[in-house]
Design an enzyme around this catalytic site. Structure first.
Site, short mmCIF file in Angstrom:
data_model
loop_
_atom_site.label_atom_id
_atom_site.label_comp_id
_atom_site.label_asym_id
_atom_site.label_seq_id
_atom_site.Cartn_x
_atom_site.Cartn_y
_atom_site.Cartn_z
N HIS A 25 0.83 -1.21 0.00
CA HIS A 25 0.00 0.00 0.00
C HIS A 25 0.86 1.26 0.00
O HIS A 25 0.37 2.35 -0.25
CB HIS A 25 -0.89 -0.02 1.25
CG HIS A 25 -2.31 0.40 1.03
ND1 HIS A 25 -2.91 0.43 -0.21
CD2 HIS A 25 -3.27 0.80 1.92
CE1 HIS A 25 -4.18 0.83 -0.07
NE2 HIS A 25 -4.40 1.07 1.20
N ASN A 77 -6.93 6.38 4.12
CA ASN A 77 -8.35 6.66 3.84
C ASN A 77 -8.74 8.10 4.16
O ASN A 77 -9.88 8.49 3.94
CB ASN A 77 -9.26 5.66 4.59
CG ASN A 77 -9.01 5.66 6.07
OD1 ASN A 77 -8.06 6.27 6.56
ND2 ASN A 77 -9.88 4.99 6.81
N ASP A 102 -0.85 2.29 -5.29
CA ASP A 102 -0.90 0.86 -5.60
C ASP A 102 -2.23 0.54 -6.29
O ASP A 102 -3.25 1.18 -6.02
CB ASP A 102 -0.75 0.03 -4.32
CG ASP A 102 -1.80 0.37 -3.27
OD1 ASP A 102 -1.96 1.57 -2.93
OD2 ASP A 102 -2.50 -0.54 -2.80
N ASN A 123 -9.00 3.35 -1.08
CA ASN A 123 -9.46 4.33 -0.10
C ASN A 123 -8.77 5.68 -0.20
O ASN A 123 -9.36 6.72 0.10
CB ASN A 123 -9.34 3.78 1.32
CG ASN A 123 -10.35 2.66 1.57
OD1 ASN A 123 -11.42 2.66 0.98
ND2 ASN A 123 -9.99 1.72 2.41
#
Length: 196
Positions: A25, A77, A102, A123
């Site tokens: 991520h 997020n 990603d 997110n």
């Protein structure tokens, strides 16, 4: 300030903190770190809850471009808040914003560049799009889908595997090249060179 004078805002998406540093991520942070090294800058805390480094890319003279590299220090997020604050602070039009992130639906280590579009369940993008619309550039770093029955959240928050790590430096380097090409030569040129 005219749009021409406004810098490009290049945002690497990731999660802050050493425990996330090697996660899939966090490839956006990895690319941002490499770009910061290339422009000879060091990330510094910004009041917009982000780490920022300012510099220029491209050949000396009128062809080079001012860029602001950023790593939001909120969690993934909540990326939209810091990015919007930086956009307002530097007066950057949305089409001069680049998100590096990603991408599950692209195989590792494949790159795709695009302007606008959906968030595909990401997110960080969801938060950015909610905050300022979808018309920013994306440098999508493919990480592939989780194996077997592994949950997506578990997969993206794991470090790259030892096999993947063999290509990771090359992939991060190529992603950074693609960001520079996008800013200096435009989206079409960058897509034809780097979209695989």
């Amino acid at each position: 300030m005219s749009d021409d004078a406004a810098p490009w805002l290049v945002v690497g998406l990731g999660n802050p903190g050493p425990e996330y540093a090697g996660n899939r991520h966090n490839i956006g942070f990895m690319v941002a770190d490499l770009l910061a090294g290339r422009i000879g800058g060091r990330f510094k805390a910004h009041k917009a809850r982000a780490q920022v480094v300012e510099g220029r890319i491209g050949p000396p003279g009128p062809a080079n471009r001012r860029i602001v590299l950023a790593k939001p220090m909120s969690f993934m997020n909540l990326s939209g808040g810091p990015v919007t604050a930086l956009r307002d602070f530097y007066k950057v039009p949305v089409e001069k914003i680049v998100a590096i992130h990603d991408e599950l639906d692209i195989d590792y280590p494949t790159l795709r560049l695009k302007l606008g579009g959906g968030d595909n369940g990401h997110n960080g993008l969801k938060s950015m799009t909610k905050a300022m619309g979808a018309d920013y550039h994306r440098v999508r770093c493919g990480i592939g889908r989780p194996p077997g029955r592994m949950q997506v959240a578990d997969f993206v928050l794991k470090d790259f595997s030892s096999t993947e790590r063999k290509e990771l430096d090359w992939f991060v380097d190529r992603s950074a090249d693609a960001v520079e090409c996008l800013i200096l030569d435009g989206l079409e040129r960058a897509q034809s060179t780097y979209n695989s």
